[in-house]
Structure formats: structure tokens, C-alpha cells
Design an enzyme around this catalytic site. Structure first.
Site, PDB file in Angstrom:
ATOM      1  N   ASP A 133       0.851  -1.183   0.000  1.00 42.03           N
ATOM      2  CA  ASP A 133       0.000   0.000   0.000  1.00 42.03           C
ATOM      3  C   ASP A 133       0.891   1.238   0.000  1.00 42.03           C
ATOM      4  OD1 ASP A 133      -2.418   1.338   0.076  1.00 42.03           O
ATOM      5  OD2 ASP A 133      -2.492   1.372   2.268  1.00 42.03           O
ATOM      6  N   TYR A 135       1.205   5.701  -0.522  1.00 40.09           N
ATOM      7  CA  TYR A 135       0.782   6.878   0.250  1.00 40.09           C
ATOM      8  C   TYR A 135       1.024   8.069  -0.672  1.00 40.09           C
ATOM      9  CZ  TYR A 135       0.800   9.525   4.777  1.00 40.09           C
ATOM     10  OH  TYR A 135       0.532  10.350   5.851  1.00 40.09           O
ATOM     11  N   HIS A 140      -3.717  13.984   0.543  1.00 42.36           N
ATOM     12  CA  HIS A 140      -4.008  13.075   1.652  1.00 42.36           C
ATOM     13  C   HIS A 140      -2.889  13.100   2.693  1.00 42.36           C
ATOM     14  CE1 HIS A 140      -5.136   9.449   3.864  1.00 42.36           C
ATOM     15  NE2 HIS A 140      -3.957   8.934   3.596  1.00 42.36           N
ATOM     16  N   ARG A 149       0.015  14.557  13.357  1.00 47.05           N
ATOM     17  CA  ARG A 149       1.232  15.143  13.924  1.00 47.05           C
ATOM     18  C   ARG A 149       1.107  16.666  13.893  1.00 47.05           C
ATOM     19  NH1 ARG A 149       2.324  10.724  10.840  1.00 47.05           N
ATOM     20  NH2 ARG A 149       2.356  11.944   8.915  1.00 47.05           N
ATOM     21  N   GLU A 206     -10.682   4.020   3.086  1.00 44.07           N
ATOM     22  CA  GLU A 206      -9.695   4.696   2.259  1.00 44.07           C
ATOM     23  C   GLU A 206      -9.976   4.308   0.809  1.00 44.07           C
ATOM     24  OE1 GLU A 206      -5.672   4.003   3.733  1.00 44.07           O
ATOM     25  OE2 GLU A 206      -5.930   5.653   5.149  1.00 44.07           O
ATOM     26  N   GLU A 208      -9.017   3.858  -2.763  1.00 46.97           N
ATOM     27  CA  GLU A 208      -7.731   3.696  -3.432  1.00 46.97           C
ATOM     28  C   GLU A 208      -7.920   2.996  -4.781  1.00 46.97           C
ATOM     29  OE1 GLU A 208      -4.606   2.101  -1.064  1.00 46.97           O
ATOM     30  OE2 GLU A 208      -5.310   3.054   0.794  1.00 46.97           O
ATOM     31  N   ASP A 240      -9.399   0.370   1.568  1.00 48.08           N
ATOM     32  CA  ASP A 240      -8.446  -0.062   2.599  1.00 48.08           C
ATOM     33  C   ASP A 240      -8.984   0.380   3.966  1.00 48.08           C
ATOM     34  OD1 ASP A 240      -6.103  -1.108   3.667  1.00 48.08           O
ATOM     35  OD2 ASP A 240      -5.035   0.797   3.491  1.00 48.08           O
ATOM     36  N   ARG A 244      -8.839   4.025  12.848  1.00 50.55           N
ATOM     37  CA  ARG A 244      -7.907   5.125  13.132  1.00 50.55           C
ATOM     38  C   ARG A 244      -7.402   5.124  14.562  1.00 50.55           C
ATOM     39  NH1 ARG A 244      -6.366   6.050   8.162  1.00 50.55           N
ATOM     40  NH2 ARG A 244      -8.046   6.750   6.809  1.00 50.55           N
ATOM     41  N   GLN A 247      -4.833   2.320  14.821  1.00 47.00           N
ATOM     42  CA  GLN A 247      -3.667   2.741  14.036  1.00 47.00           C
ATOM     43  C   GLN A 247      -2.839   3.802  14.761  1.00 47.00           C
ATOM     44  OE1 GLN A 247      -4.861   4.367  10.239  1.00 47.00           O
ATOM     45  NE2 GLN A 247      -2.792   5.002   9.668  1.00 47.00           N
ATOM     46  N   TYR A 251       1.167   2.662  15.440  1.00 47.86           N
ATOM     47  CA  TYR A 251       1.947   2.774  14.193  1.00 47.86           C
ATOM     48  C   TYR A 251       3.365   3.316  14.361  1.00 47.86           C
ATOM     49  CZ  TYR A 251       1.871   7.807  13.254  1.00 47.86           C
ATOM     50  OH  TYR A 251       2.104   9.156  13.291  1.00 47.86           O
ATOM     51  N   LYS A 260      -5.212  -1.894  10.043  1.00 56.42           N
ATOM     52  CA  LYS A 260      -5.571  -2.072   8.647  1.00 56.42           C
ATOM     53  C   LYS A 260      -5.646  -3.531   8.209  1.00 56.42           C
ATOM     54  CE  LYS A 260      -3.727   2.349   7.056  1.00 56.42           C
ATOM     55  NZ  LYS A 260      -4.657   2.777   5.992  1.00 56.42           N
ATOM     56  N   THR A 264      -9.386  -5.676   3.682  1.00 51.96           N
ATOM     57  CA  THR A 264      -9.134  -4.764   2.563  1.00 51.96           C
ATOM     58  C   THR A 264     -10.013  -5.264   1.422  1.00 51.96           C
ATOM     59  OG1 THR A 264      -6.830  -4.500   3.280  1.00 51.96           O
ATOM     60  CG2 THR A 264      -7.374  -3.800   1.033  1.00 51.96           C
ATOM     61  N   THR A 353      -4.681   6.356  -0.221  1.00 48.23           N
ATOM     62  CA  THR A 353      -5.926   7.114  -0.306  1.00 48.23           C
ATOM     63  C   THR A 353      -5.836   8.187  -1.379  1.00 48.23           C
ATOM     64  OG1 THR A 353      -6.171   6.795   2.057  1.00 48.23           O
ATOM     65  CG2 THR A 353      -7.574   8.472   1.034  1.00 48.23           C
ATOM     66  N   GLU A 367     -10.127  12.714   6.780  1.00 50.64           N
ATOM     67  CA  GLU A 367      -9.955  14.015   6.141  1.00 50.64           C
ATOM     68  C   GLU A 367     -11.283  14.750   5.973  1.00 50.64           C
ATOM     69  OE1 GLU A 367      -7.473  11.853   2.947  1.00 50.64           O
ATOM     70  OE2 GLU A 367      -7.066  13.972   2.620  1.00 50.64           O
TER      71      GLU A 367
END
Lengths: 413, 413
Positions: A133, A135, A140, A149, A206, A208, A240, A244, A247, A251, A260, A264, A353, A367
Site C-alpha cells: 500500500d 501513500y 491526503h 502530527r 480509504e 484507493e 483499505d 484510526r 492505528q 503505528y 488495517k 481490505t 488514499t 480528512e
């Protein structure tokens, strides 16, 4: 004359496609189906309008059109043998199928091989080898970085130098229609003293696009940008699913895992790459010079103008544009193999995503709700669809991905 | 009497094992081999001393010992059918093999089925489904955290609440003896303005223990701590080759990718879990209370007293003790499935680098050299071996993992 079997005369011919049907003769995606009379027998089919063409039976029905060497590939219970056969076979088979559904001379032979979509059960169309997967959407990654963050830079320093990716779980890739059970797991809010266990409270989607590898590659021999078309067979939609809260707690430092790995979802139809030629588009301008193995400023345009639609319980919530992706699938493939890692038939790599610059173009609820929720409720049904511009104004469809959320099991702990 | 074929009388019987041989009748690990006369025919074998017992031929040679229903499993070209058959079959087959090699009454029938190890080629013994790598040594995680994140806490806040893991690449898992080609890739020192491309200058090893899943599990049904023995067939050694410079630049925020996906070496022999009963040991005391699904304070001791030895070019550089691992394999399995993710036959999960508290017990060069190197040079050969205490003072061996480093290909860019 109402006594003359009006049901039959009113029934549409499989060859009369609705205006704008994205599964016309320029699309012809591959899948695997079974029927109620022989539920254990999986067969390869091609979607044509609202019907499925039984490919296993095609060589017998049109021996002059489908060459005998391909009969065995088309009689398999998964797409893997066809995927492994390589590009020249893919092109030959596709040309034969197009002739079968477009040449009126074949209509009598082909009609009995067309089954209404409503009469078949669709299965995972290929055996997934490795699942990666990426990114690859700047929008996104920036949005998620700001939410996850808030005190750091939105994009990590490596983001514009390489397509960030990670391996996911192949064994829990499921076909569209498979219910998605809300996962249990550990989560810990920043203010909590210790983690707690229970159903994810922040279950997300997600949206994708996935790329299916056909031709394998050799260990220690990187596949360059120009090898993309030789190795990639086709394209599917991917949801996907992401928890959250699980995760966020797990992570750092080795990436997403249980947040995740529970499910899927992929579409039942793999649209051949060759169907998307007209949709080729230039990716966005790159802000930093790329290392030579990723530099696609010359050569074929690596972007694809795919228009995705995300709906929840029948209501459209977003329209993510795949053309906005910063990194292309060809760049992802080149990166994934530049260290000498080999490809296997059935490898699946997904874009990450897909989000565009506008607020109604975001590919996940994280988002869309700016990290505040609400997220998915039990019973919610999520549908992804997508199409691309084709020849003569036709639409080229990707198979839909549908999944309904079921409650988490009570583990009694 | 030098004319009486001294070679033969000097030749040891396959049944006369050397003192302390870790592949005696209490070990009996499974592998897949071929021979020079039929190189394309892969067969299941069991290692016994310096010989390989041809298991495919065993049911025919000892029909009273090996039940007919198992003949098909043992005639397969990979271990997967045996792995999928479940624990009661594993136990029955193992008992039959032990009888075959220990009961003098069977010696005449068994002797022709024993081939010298030197005469066979060993292959990857099973088809790997999903590969998960954990990070379960507190000593390793602390040492690496200090080196990679000198200004932060050595252990991330989640580390003692859950066994951190991530998915790796199944398609590049290779059997012992396969050369390891130094990967090319992007790397960027903190002071560099931009990343550069080229051969990894910090190629490292990771000494790990791998667990091979036999019995699959059902989607949405977690496997608890007490399901470990029903699902895990056996144990192998793993060298999770790592390019530290590539890894350091790529791993934020989604974890390791190309820094580890170029090769992961596993031993050719899978030692059955049942062979390690005597080596069961209590894991270290836990510093934080664990959530119920991970709490192993009651029940079977989850640790394994495996003594690993790492040597480079024949010189021992480290002796990592597996008994020092903070998280057990049973906890890893419970964690990996608690979100509903299912297991497949052939799933492999590895412990993460095994490091003990002492400076001569560290499982990678990053730790052994405190981040300063030197790392592996082209031509270096790395060997991992391990044994555990067995019944009656016997040693239970894991298959060795050997890999020699070859130079990176010149990609001309």
C-alpha cells in the site's frame, strides 16, 4: 398482442447497452464467478454491460476467434494463469473478446454465454501474492500529517523524494460485497493513563486504486519505469478499511498493522491497463528533482484520469480525482523493485488514499471530517465506483467496491 | 586387513550420531529436498543426524508404522499439506518417524531411505503466505531506539502494551544458502541536502526466530493465547537482512519497506514445536499489567530457551538468548488476530531481532557496533545456528541459516 410472451419482447438484449454504460466493448474487465446451479465451480468471466460472458466456454463457442493455446488459461478457476501469461497474450485474448461481443456474426454463438450479473456470484478474482500500500496523494498525506502530527511538518522530509509504501496483509483481502466486521483492538487517547481494549470507535474507509501484477520479475533485476506495461495487467478499486484509533496507538515506529489488517476490499473486476490508454494524463508538476530511476519527465504520461465516487448509504460524500496523485503507479513499481525485490504474479499494489485539493474530493472520513468524525456506524454501507474517459466518448469503468459494516464481536474481555 | 574395503567399515552408520548432535531422535525437523539424479522432483524429508530421511518413501517402506491417510501429505513437494493437516496429524506423523529411526526392527527398511545431507539440495520448505515481523526484544528495541532516535525516549510508549509488528515481503523469502545481493537504494545522511542513490553502505543482519503457521483460522475469530499450539507447526531461524541507510531514510511514517524487502533468509528445516517442550521457560517479568488477551501470567510458560549463535566468516560474534524476549510467540499470535484477521497455512511470523542484555548477546551489527559499523562487506558469509535443551540432556537443533553477501548490481544510474 398481449398473449405473445410480452416478457421476452420487453427484455433487453445483452448487446443493447444503456447510454454511457461504463462496461461497454472498450472496458471488458475480468472477474471470477460461479452460478447457483454449480456453486463450487469457479469460472473466469468478462463483464459486458449488465451481463457476464463465460470465458471458459468462449473458445469452444468461437474456435476461429479464440486460439486454442489460450483455452486452458480461460478455463482456470482464477485469473492467475492468464495474469502470468504476459502482455502479448493479454492483448490477443482481449482482441478476441472484443470481437466476440462486437461482431454481429458472432452474436448467435455468444448469446448463450452471457449470463445476467444478477444470476452470478462474484469471487476474489485472483490469488493475492504480496500486497503493498502506497501513500501517493500529496493532499491526503498533508491532511493526515496535520491531523496525526499537529506539532510537526505535515509531510515527512522523504515524501517528495520517494513514494512511501509498506506491506499489508494479503490474507485478509476480500472481494466486494464481503461484510466488514468492526475490529476490536487497543487504543489509547493521549490523556488516557493506559490503553483500553474494545471495538474501534473510529472506523474509516480509504478510497484507493489497486494495480495487479501479471508478469513476474527476476530477483535482483529492478523493473524500470518503462517495464510498467509489461508487468501490470490491470486495475481495480480498493477500500483499505482503517481503524484510526487502533492505528494511531500502534503505528510508531514500524507502521500500520492491526489498524488495517482486518479487511481490505477489492472490486470483483480487473480492468485491463490497455483499456485506460485514452485516460493517460500528466501527473502534477514535481517540486524536487527526482533520482533517475523515478524521473518520468520523459516517456509515457504516468497519470490516469480516473474519477472516483465515494458514497455512504447511497449518498455521495466525495469525488476523489486519481489524476491528482503525485506519484504514479509506474513510479511505485520502479521504487518497489529498485532494491532487487522481485514481483510475483498476483502481487497487488494500491495507490494509497486518493484525495484531491477540494473539500469534496477527499478519500477518507478522517480528512472529510478533519479528524473529528463521525466515523462509520454499524450498518453503514460504503460504495466506491470509478470511471475514466475512453475512446469515442465512452466511459471505462472500474468494478465497484461495496462493503457493509457489521458490529464487532463481543470477545468478553 | 587393509584390503577389506576400509572405506566402508570406517564409514559411520547413519544411526550412529555424534555426541551432542542437535538433530537426533528428539528433534526430527522437516524440510524439502531434491537430488542430483532427479533435480526437478522435490520431496519432503526429515533431518536425522547428517542424513535426510526421504519421507515420501516412508509409508511404502513401513506401512505398519505410517498410516495410509498420511502418505499423500508426505508425498507432496512442499510442507503445506502437512502443515494444513492439523496438530493431531502432526503428532501422529512425528511419532511414526521417531519409531522409524529409533526402533532397531525398522533399521533394514529405513536405511535405504537415508541420504547423506551432502548429496541433497535443500529448498524453501513451504509456500509462505503472509510474513509478519515483530520487534519483541526489549534490549534490541531499546538499543535501536537510542541509535535511531537519540533525542527521544528509547522505547515508544506503546512498546510494553502490545507486541509491535508489521508485514514484510513474502515473495523475497529465500532458503539458507541463497546468496544475498547488496541492495541499491536511496539514502540520505542528516547533513545531506538531498538523497543519493547507490549500494547500501550499512548492510546488516537480524538474528530472529520464525514461527510457521499450520492450521488456518477463521476470519473474525481471534486465536487466543491458548490456541498457539493448535495453529503453530514449528520453528525456524530467520536472518532478516536490513539495509540500515535505506531503512533510516524511508521508515517514517509507515515503517520499513525497501530496507528489508530485498531478502529474508530462513532455515531449510522446520523444527516441530513439540520438540521444544523441555525448553519452555517463563518470559521476563512484565513491567505493566497486560490487557486480558495478552496476559499470560497463568497457563503454559510462553518463553523458549533457544541459544542462538551468530558467526561471520566462521568467527562467532554473538550469542543471543531467545529466552530474554519480552513478548512471546503466543502473545504475538494472539495480538495479530485479535482484530479478526485470519491465519493461513504457511503464514510466517518472526520474533524480531533477538538481543540479550550483554554486549556479546546482540542480534545485529547496528547494536554490536553501536551504530558506528563496520557493517557487512561483499563476500562476508553470515551463519546463524541455534539449539535448545531437550529430554535426557539432548540438544534440539534449529536449522542453520547461511547467506553470503554479493556485490550490488551496477544499475548505471
Amino acid at each position: 398482442m398481449p398473449d405473445q410472451r410480452p416478457e421476452q419482447s420487453a427484455e433487453q438484449s445483452p448487446f443493447d447497452l444503456a447510454e454511457g454504460d461504463p462496461f461497454g466493448p472498450y472496458t471488458l474487465p475480468y472477474g471470477v464467478f460461479s452460478t447457483a446451479d454449480t456453486p463450487g465451480r469457479r469460472r473466469i468471466g468478462v463483464r459486458f454491460g449488465r451481463h457476464v460472458l463465460d470465458l471458459g466456454a468462449l473458445p469452444g463457442a468461437l474456435p476461429a476467434v479464440v486460439r486454442a493455446p489460450h483455452a486452458e488459461l480461460l478455463a482456470a478457476p482464477t485469473l492467475n494463469p492468464l495474469l502470468a501469461a504476459g502482455r502479448s497474450v493479454w492483448q490477443e485474448v482481449r482482441a478476441a473478446i472484443r470481437a466476440a461481443v462486437t461482431d454481429p456474426a458472432h452474436r448467435t454463438a455468444v448469446t448463450p454465454l452471457l449470463r445476467p450479473l444478477a444470476d452470478v456470484t462474484l469471487h476474489l478474482p485472483f490469488e493475492v501474492a504480496d500486497y503493498v500500500d502506497f501513500y501517493a496523494s500529496e493532499h491526503h498525506a498533508t491532511n493526515v500529517g496535520r491531523i496525526f502530527r499537529p506539532n510537526g511538518a505535515a509531510l515527512p522530509p522523504n515524501w517528495k523524494h520517494l513514494p512511501i509504501g509498506y506491506h499489508g496483509r494479503s490474507g485478509t483481502i476480500v472481494v466486494t460485497g464481503t461484510p466488514v466486521v468492526r475490529p476490536n483492538g487497543q487504543r489509547k487517547a493521549p490523556d488516557d493513563a493506559a490503553p483500553t481494549f474494545g471495538p474501534s470507535a473510529r472506523l474509516d474507509i480509504e478510497a484507493e486504486v489497486g494495480f495487479v501484477v501479471g508478469t513476474p520479475s527476476t530477483l535482483h533485476e529492478p523493473v524500470g519505469l518503462d517495464g510498467f506495461r509489461d508487468h501490470v495487467f490491470g486495475v481495480c478499486l480498493v477500500n483499505d478499511w482503517s481503524a484510526r484509533d487502533i492505528q494511531a496507538w500502534e503505528y510508531v515506529p514500524l507502521g500500520p498493522f492491526l489498524g488495517k489488517s482486518f479487511a481490505t476490499s477489492v472490486s470483483a473486476w480487473i480492468t485491463p491497463l490497455d483499456a485506460l490508454d485514452e485516460a493517460r494524463t500528466q501527473p502534477p508538476a514535481r517540486d524536487f528533482p527526482l533520482l533517475p530511476y523515478l524521473d518520468d519527465s520523459a516517456g509515457e504520461a504516468g497519470g490516469i484520469d480516473l474519477r472516483i465516487e465515494v458514497s455512504i448509504n447511497g449518498e455521495t460524500v466525495s469525488r476523489p480525482p486519481f489524476s491528482a496523485m503525485y506519484w504514479t503507479a509506474a513510479q511505485q513499481l520502479a521504487h518497489m523493485t529498485v532494491n532487487g525485490a522481485s514481483l510475483r504474479t498476483g502481487d497487488l499494489f494500491a495507490s494509497g488514499t486518493v484525495s484531491g485539493p477540494e473539500p469534496d474530493q477527499l478519500g477518507c472520513l478522517l480528512e472529510l471530517t478533519q479528524g473529528k468524525g463521525p466515523y462509520l456506524q454499524d450498518g453503514d454501507e460504503v460504495t466506491l465506483t470509478a470511471w475514466a474517459p475512453g475512446p469515442d466518448g465512452a466511459r471505462i469503468g472500474l468494478g465497484e467496491v461495496v462493503g457493509r459494516v457489521l458490529p464487532a464481536p463481543d470477545l468478553g474481555r
